[in-house]
Design a protein around this motif. Structure first.
Motif, PDB file in Angstrom:
ATOM      1  N   GLN A 265      -0.152  -2.887   8.497  1.00  0.00           N
ATOM      2  CA  GLN A 265      -1.411  -3.485   8.032  1.00  0.00           C
ATOM      3  C   GLN A 265      -2.343  -2.427   7.450  1.00  0.00           C
ATOM      4  O   GLN A 265      -2.954  -2.625   6.402  1.00  0.00           O
ATOM      5  CB  GLN A 265      -2.103  -4.220   9.193  1.00  0.00           C
ATOM      6  CG  GLN A 265      -1.377  -5.463   9.655  1.00  0.00           C
ATOM      7  CD  GLN A 265      -1.124  -6.452   8.532  1.00  0.00           C
ATOM      8  OE1 GLN A 265      -2.040  -6.796   7.781  1.00  0.00           O
ATOM      9  NE2 GLN A 265       0.113  -6.904   8.388  1.00  0.00           N
ATOM     10  N   GLN A 266      -2.430  -1.294   8.114  1.00  0.00           N
ATOM     11  CA  GLN A 266      -3.284  -0.210   7.619  1.00  0.00           C
ATOM     12  C   GLN A 266      -2.750   0.362   6.304  1.00  0.00           C
ATOM     13  O   GLN A 266      -3.517   0.678   5.392  1.00  0.00           O
ATOM     14  CB  GLN A 266      -3.375   0.898   8.669  1.00  0.00           C
ATOM     15  CG  GLN A 266      -4.148   0.510   9.911  1.00  0.00           C
ATOM     16  CD  GLN A 266      -4.093   1.607  10.963  1.00  0.00           C
ATOM     17  OE1 GLN A 266      -3.117   1.761  11.680  1.00  0.00           O
ATOM     18  NE2 GLN A 266      -5.157   2.380  11.050  1.00  0.00           N
ATOM     19  N   LEU A 267      -1.440   0.480   6.214  1.00  0.00           N
ATOM     20  CA  LEU A 267      -0.828   1.023   4.991  1.00  0.00           C
ATOM     21  C   LEU A 267      -1.057   0.097   3.802  1.00  0.00           C
ATOM     22  O   LEU A 267      -1.349   0.553   2.690  1.00  0.00           O
ATOM     23  CB  LEU A 267       0.671   1.238   5.218  1.00  0.00           C
ATOM     24  CG  LEU A 267       1.041   2.357   6.200  1.00  0.00           C
ATOM     25  CD1 LEU A 267       2.495   2.235   6.635  1.00  0.00           C
ATOM     26  CD2 LEU A 267       0.767   3.719   5.590  1.00  0.00           C
ATOM     27  N   ILE A 268      -0.937  -1.209   4.028  1.00  0.00           N
ATOM     28  CA  ILE A 268      -1.182  -2.184   2.960  1.00  0.00           C
ATOM     29  C   ILE A 268      -2.627  -2.075   2.479  1.00  0.00           C
ATOM     30  O   ILE A 268      -2.917  -2.093   1.275  1.00  0.00           O
ATOM     31  CB  ILE A 268      -0.872  -3.610   3.448  1.00  0.00           C
ATOM     32  CG1 ILE A 268       0.646  -3.781   3.643  1.00  0.00           C
ATOM     33  CG2 ILE A 268      -1.393  -4.649   2.454  1.00  0.00           C
ATOM     34  CD1 ILE A 268       1.031  -5.092   4.311  1.00  0.00           C
ATOM     35  N   ASN A 269      -3.555  -1.928   3.439  1.00  0.00           N
ATOM     36  CA  ASN A 269      -4.978  -1.804   3.086  1.00  0.00           C
ATOM     37  C   ASN A 269      -5.247  -0.554   2.259  1.00  0.00           C
ATOM     38  O   ASN A 269      -6.208  -0.511   1.481  1.00  0.00           O
ATOM     39  CB  ASN A 269      -5.833  -1.786   4.350  1.00  0.00           C
ATOM     40  CG  ASN A 269      -5.832  -3.128   5.070  1.00  0.00           C
ATOM     41  OD1 ASN A 269      -5.550  -4.166   4.468  1.00  0.00           O
ATOM     42  ND2 ASN A 269      -6.138  -3.111   6.361  1.00  0.00           N
ATOM     43  N   LEU A 270      -4.410   0.465   2.431  1.00  0.00           N
ATOM     44  CA  LEU A 270      -4.572   1.713   1.679  1.00  0.00           C
ATOM     45  C   LEU A 270      -3.826   1.691   0.346  1.00  0.00           C
ATOM     46  O   LEU A 270      -3.838   2.682  -0.392  1.00  0.00           O
ATOM     47  CB  LEU A 270      -4.076   2.890   2.517  1.00  0.00           C
ATOM     48  CG  LEU A 270      -4.933   3.250   3.736  1.00  0.00           C
ATOM     49  CD1 LEU A 270      -4.232   4.300   4.586  1.00  0.00           C
ATOM     50  CD2 LEU A 270      -6.315   3.751   3.292  1.00  0.00           C
ATOM     51  N   GLY A 271      -3.177   0.563   0.044  1.00  0.00           N
ATOM     52  CA  GLY A 271      -2.518   0.429  -1.248  1.00  0.00           C
ATOM     53  C   GLY A 271      -1.064   0.885  -1.285  1.00  0.00           C
ATOM     54  O   GLY A 271      -0.482   0.989  -2.374  1.00  0.00           O
ATOM     55  N   ILE A 272      -0.466   1.129  -0.122  1.00  0.00           N
ATOM     56  CA  ILE A 272       0.954   1.479  -0.090  1.00  0.00           C
ATOM     57  C   ILE A 272       1.756   0.214  -0.386  1.00  0.00           C
ATOM     58  O   ILE A 272       1.532  -0.844   0.215  1.00  0.00           O
ATOM     59  CB  ILE A 272       1.358   2.057   1.286  1.00  0.00           C
ATOM     60  CG1 ILE A 272       0.466   3.250   1.657  1.00  0.00           C
ATOM     61  CG2 ILE A 272       2.822   2.460   1.287  1.00  0.00           C
ATOM     62  CD1 ILE A 272       0.567   4.421   0.737  1.00  0.00           C
ATOM     63  N   SER A 273       2.690   0.299  -1.321  1.00  0.00           N
ATOM     64  CA  SER A 273       3.423  -0.888  -1.769  1.00  0.00           C
ATOM     65  C   SER A 273       4.430  -1.349  -0.712  1.00  0.00           C
ATOM     66  O   SER A 273       4.883  -0.571   0.148  1.00  0.00           O
ATOM     67  CB  SER A 273       4.163  -0.587  -3.074  1.00  0.00           C
ATOM     68  OG  SER A 273       5.256   0.279  -2.839  1.00  0.00           O
ATOM     69  N   SER A 274       4.786  -2.630  -0.802  1.00  0.00           N
ATOM     70  CA  SER A 274       5.769  -3.182   0.131  1.00  0.00           C
ATOM     71  C   SER A 274       7.129  -2.521  -0.058  1.00  0.00           C
ATOM     72  O   SER A 274       7.896  -2.360   0.894  1.00  0.00           O
ATOM     73  CB  SER A 274       5.894  -4.695  -0.065  1.00  0.00           C
ATOM     74  OG  SER A 274       6.235  -5.004  -1.414  1.00  0.00           O
ATOM     75  N   ALA A 275       7.439  -2.110  -1.302  1.00  0.00           N
ATOM     76  CA  ALA A 275       8.710  -1.423  -1.556  1.00  0.00           C
ATOM     77  C   ALA A 275       8.752  -0.084  -0.825  1.00  0.00           C
ATOM     78  O   ALA A 275       9.780   0.302  -0.263  1.00  0.00           O
ATOM     79  CB  ALA A 275       8.904  -1.207  -3.058  1.00  0.00           C
ATOM     80  N   GLU A 276       7.622   0.615  -0.828  1.00  0.00           N
ATOM     81  CA  GLU A 276       7.554   1.899  -0.111  1.00  0.00           C
ATOM     82  C   GLU A 276       7.610   1.668   1.396  1.00  0.00           C
ATOM     83  O   GLU A 276       8.317   2.384   2.124  1.00  0.00           O
ATOM     84  CB  GLU A 276       6.278   2.640  -0.501  1.00  0.00           C
ATOM     85  CG  GLU A 276       6.293   3.168  -1.928  1.00  0.00           C
ATOM     86  CD  GLU A 276       4.933   3.647  -2.391  1.00  0.00           C
ATOM     87  OE1 GLU A 276       4.901   4.554  -3.245  1.00  0.00           O
ATOM     88  OE2 GLU A 276       3.901   3.120  -1.921  1.00  0.00           O
ATOM     89  N   ILE A 277       6.893   0.677   1.881  1.00  0.00           N
ATOM     90  CA  ILE A 277       6.866   0.391   3.321  1.00  0.00           C
ATOM     91  C   ILE A 277       8.248  -0.005   3.823  1.00  0.00           C
ATOM     92  O   ILE A 277       8.632   0.296   4.958  1.00  0.00           O
ATOM     93  CB  ILE A 277       5.830  -0.707   3.629  1.00  0.00           C
ATOM     94  CG1 ILE A 277       4.419  -0.164   3.377  1.00  0.00           C
ATOM     95  CG2 ILE A 277       5.956  -1.207   5.062  1.00  0.00           C
ATOM     96  CD1 ILE A 277       3.312  -1.201   3.475  1.00  0.00           C
ATOM     97  N   SER A 278       9.036  -0.651   2.968  1.00  0.00           N
ATOM     98  CA  SER A 278      10.378  -1.088   3.389  1.00  0.00           C
ATOM     99  C   SER A 278      11.305   0.086   3.700  1.00  0.00           C
ATOM    100  O   SER A 278      12.346  -0.094   4.330  1.00  0.00           O
ATOM    101  CB  SER A 278      11.013  -1.957   2.295  1.00  0.00           C
ATOM    102  OG  SER A 278      11.322  -1.178   1.146  1.00  0.00           O
ATOM    103  N   LYS A 279      10.919   1.279   3.267  1.00  0.00           N
ATOM    104  CA  LYS A 279      11.732   2.469   3.537  1.00  0.00           C
ATOM    105  C   LYS A 279      11.549   2.977   4.967  1.00  0.00           C
ATOM    106  O   LYS A 279      12.303   3.837   5.418  1.00  0.00           O
ATOM    107  CB  LYS A 279      11.361   3.597   2.570  1.00  0.00           C
ATOM    108  CG  LYS A 279      11.496   3.254   1.093  1.00  0.00           C
ATOM    109  CD  LYS A 279      12.930   3.123   0.670  1.00  0.00           C
ATOM    110  CE  LYS A 279      13.038   2.914  -0.837  1.00  0.00           C
ATOM    111  NZ  LYS A 279      14.435   2.751  -1.277  1.00  0.00           N
TER     112      LYS A 279
END
Length: 330
Positions: A265-279
């Motif tokens: 949730q924090q990463l999404i708020n900071l603009g980290i993409s879902s593709a990056e988070i999936s890693k």
């Protein structure tokens, strides 16, 4: 130290036995090695009747005259040794003495020099030659019609870089499991007292003041495992890893599913993409090994990491054909 580094301090004479080629199912892959001295055996080529026979042949070679210092043998495992693997193994036997030129050069290398050298040899009758990687690449010892039976081996093979961020209980247990393997392991932390508890000499320990300087030191193409003492530090490192997700082989974060949910949730708020988070692998480790002790968590992470390393296999499966070293230096 790896095989060749350990070998450099053994007193000759001895015999180096190496699996050169395999066909079908075999106990060990190409490149497995062992050393036979007059009173000891170091390493293994797979055990069983084949290894027992190889030791006997090596001991006979040790007792023989200098006329034949290299021998090659092909072993069909079922008819000759009744080993149910069923494949075929080609072994090389080289008797090493004080007069062996490549060994004279090897024992004079410093530990830091090993990475700059490669051993080459020809099928059946020519002993090894030790040359620099620079000379090797200049001469282009690559597969062609006149070099079909040429083999090479870097003294320090390409080793996956494992970066462990944090030096706590799980990290130290993980290092215990990983250090017997040929891996390039580093451990980073902001606490000198914890880094000092790591006693394995082949682990690079690095002390940092903050997350950013720690992350700046993580090399590209490494396998990154985040397990610090601080959730805040874990988050900063996770964020920095995901920004570089395309340049890292693996990003693992210790923790629970709840921790992952908060971080995501924090990463999404900071603009980290879902593709990056999936890693991100969190909780890191295989679900097949359950438990909360540092030892079990470390085993679970080791299992998952080894699966990933197998998938990414940085080295050729064997040395049936020559490869150019520069192609392996990733």
């Amino acid at each position: 130290m790896n095989f060749w580094q350990n070998l450099s301090v053994i007193e000759p004479p001895f015999v180096v036995v190496k699996v050169e080629k395999t066909n079908g199912s075999t106990p060990r892959a190409s490149d497995a090695k062992m050393v036979i001295t007059h009173d000891d055996v170091l390493g293994t080529i797979g055990g069983g009747n084949m290894e027992y026979q190889a030791i006997s042949l090596a001991q006979n070679l040790l007792k023989s005259s200098q006329d034949k210092i290299v021998d090659w043998q092909t072993f069909p495992l079922i008819p000759r040794f009744d080993q149910c693997c069923g494949g075929r193994v080609q072994l090389s036997f080289e008797k090493v003495t004080q007069q062996t030129l490549w060994f004279q050069k090897l024992k004079n290398l410093s530990l830091n020099d090993f990475k700059d050298y490669v051993l080459i040899h020809q099928n059946n009758n020519i002993p090894r030659t030790l040359i620099t990687l620079e000379d090797f690449n200049k001469n282009r010892f690559i597969h062609n019609s006149t070099a079909q039976n040429q083999f090479f081996e870097p003294l320090i093979p390409v080793q996956p870089k494992i970066i462990i961020l944090g030096a706590g209980h799980v990290a130290r247990s993980l290092i215990h499991h990983l250090t017997p393997l040929e891996l390039d392991i580093s451990c980073y932390d902001t606490r000198a007292c914890e880094l000092n508890k790591i006693k394995q000499p082949n682990v690079k320990k690095k002390l940092f003041d903050d997350a950013q300087s720690m992350m700046n030191a993580v090399p590209n193409h490494s396998y990154c495992l985040i397990m610090t003492h601080s959730h805040r530090l874990d988050f900063e490192l996770t964020k920095s890893c995901l920004v570089r997700a395309g340049l890292l082989k693996f990003i693992g974060l210790i923790g629970s599913k709840a921790k992952k949910h908060r971080f995501v949730q924090q990463l999404i708020n900071l603009g980290i993409s879902s593709a990056e988070i999936s890693k991100l692998e969190c909780p890191v480790g295989t679900p097949n090994i359950q438990g909360k002790t540092p030892e079990l968590i470390a085993l679970s992470i080791t299992y998952q990491l080894l699966e990933k390393l197998q998938q990414d296999s940085l080295r050729p499966k064997d040395f049936k054909e020559p490869y150019c070293v520069s192609e392996l230096s990733v």
